[in-house]
Scaffold this motif. Structure first.
Motif, mmCIF file in Angstrom:
data_model
loop_
_atom_site.group_PDB
_atom_site.id
_atom_site.type_symbol
_atom_site.label_atom_id
_atom_site.label_comp_id
_atom_site.label_asym_id
_atom_site.label_seq_id
_atom_site.Cartn_x
_atom_site.Cartn_y
_atom_site.Cartn_z
ATOM 1 N N TYR A 1 0.841 -1.200 0.000
ATOM 2 C CA TYR A 1 0.000 0.000 0.000
ATOM 3 C C TYR A 1 0.872 1.244 0.000
ATOM 4 N N ASP B 1 -0.776 4.330 0.210
ATOM 5 C CA ASP B 1 -1.514 5.266 1.053
ATOM 6 C C ASP B 1 -1.613 4.705 2.462
ATOM 7 N N GLU C 1 -5.223 3.592 3.577
ATOM 8 C CA GLU C 1 -5.675 2.314 3.033
ATOM 9 C C GLU C 1 -5.009 1.176 3.792
#
Length: 168
Positions: free
Chosen positions: A124, A126, A129
């Protein structure tokens, strides 16, 4: 009389104690063709005949060694130079280049593998997230853990019942 003297000279000749003059007397004596020689002196006559025949053969003249050396062509001086053995140095250089190239390829491959692994671990980009996915994974783990706890609780009820039966 003369034969006795020749016998004495022969004895000294065979013993190796005769002088050069005595040997010359023996050569002169046996060089003449005598028919009246006793048997012991007739045996020796061919030997002195052989010596006389061999003495007539001329000895080859050997050239002077200093003349031969002076006439010999000068020897070529061979100089060895440091770069004369260039194949050794080329082989060493090629081996060093090969080892360096192999080490560099190993380092590049190792860095590539580490980069691929780090790319797989970071799924990931982000953080929000990633946090949401982590909460979801932990919730799933918690649910399964609670399910397992309830199964273990049922098992403990079963064990308590089994102990009560054994006690009775």
């Amino acid at each position: 009389m003369e034969f006795n003297r020749i016998r004495e000279l022969l004895d000294r000749y065979w013993d190796g104690t005769s002088s050069l003059e005595e040997e010359e007397v023996l050569r002169n004596f046996f060089s003449t063709d005598r028919k009246d020689l006793p048997a012991d002196l007739k045996e020796v006559q061919p030997l002195f005949g052989y010596f006389a025949a061999e003495a007539d053969i001329p000895v080859p003249a050997f050239p002077d060694i200093a003349t031969l050396i002076a006439q010999a062509p000068p020897k070529r001086v061979v100089r060895t130079m440091a770069w004369h053995h260039w194949m050794k140095y080329a082989a060493i250089l090629l081996m060093a280049v090969g080892v360096g190239y192999s080490a560099r390829q190993f380092q590049i491959r190792h860095e590539t593998v580490l980069a691929e692994r780090s790319m797989e671990e970071d799924t990931y980009d982000d953080p929000k997230e990633a946090f949401a996915a982590t909460q979801k994974a932990l919730a799933l783990l918690s649910r399964n853990l609670n399910k397992g706890t309830s199964q273990v609780q049922k098992l403990s009820y079963f064990n308590e019942a089994a102990e009560k039966i054994r006690a009775n």
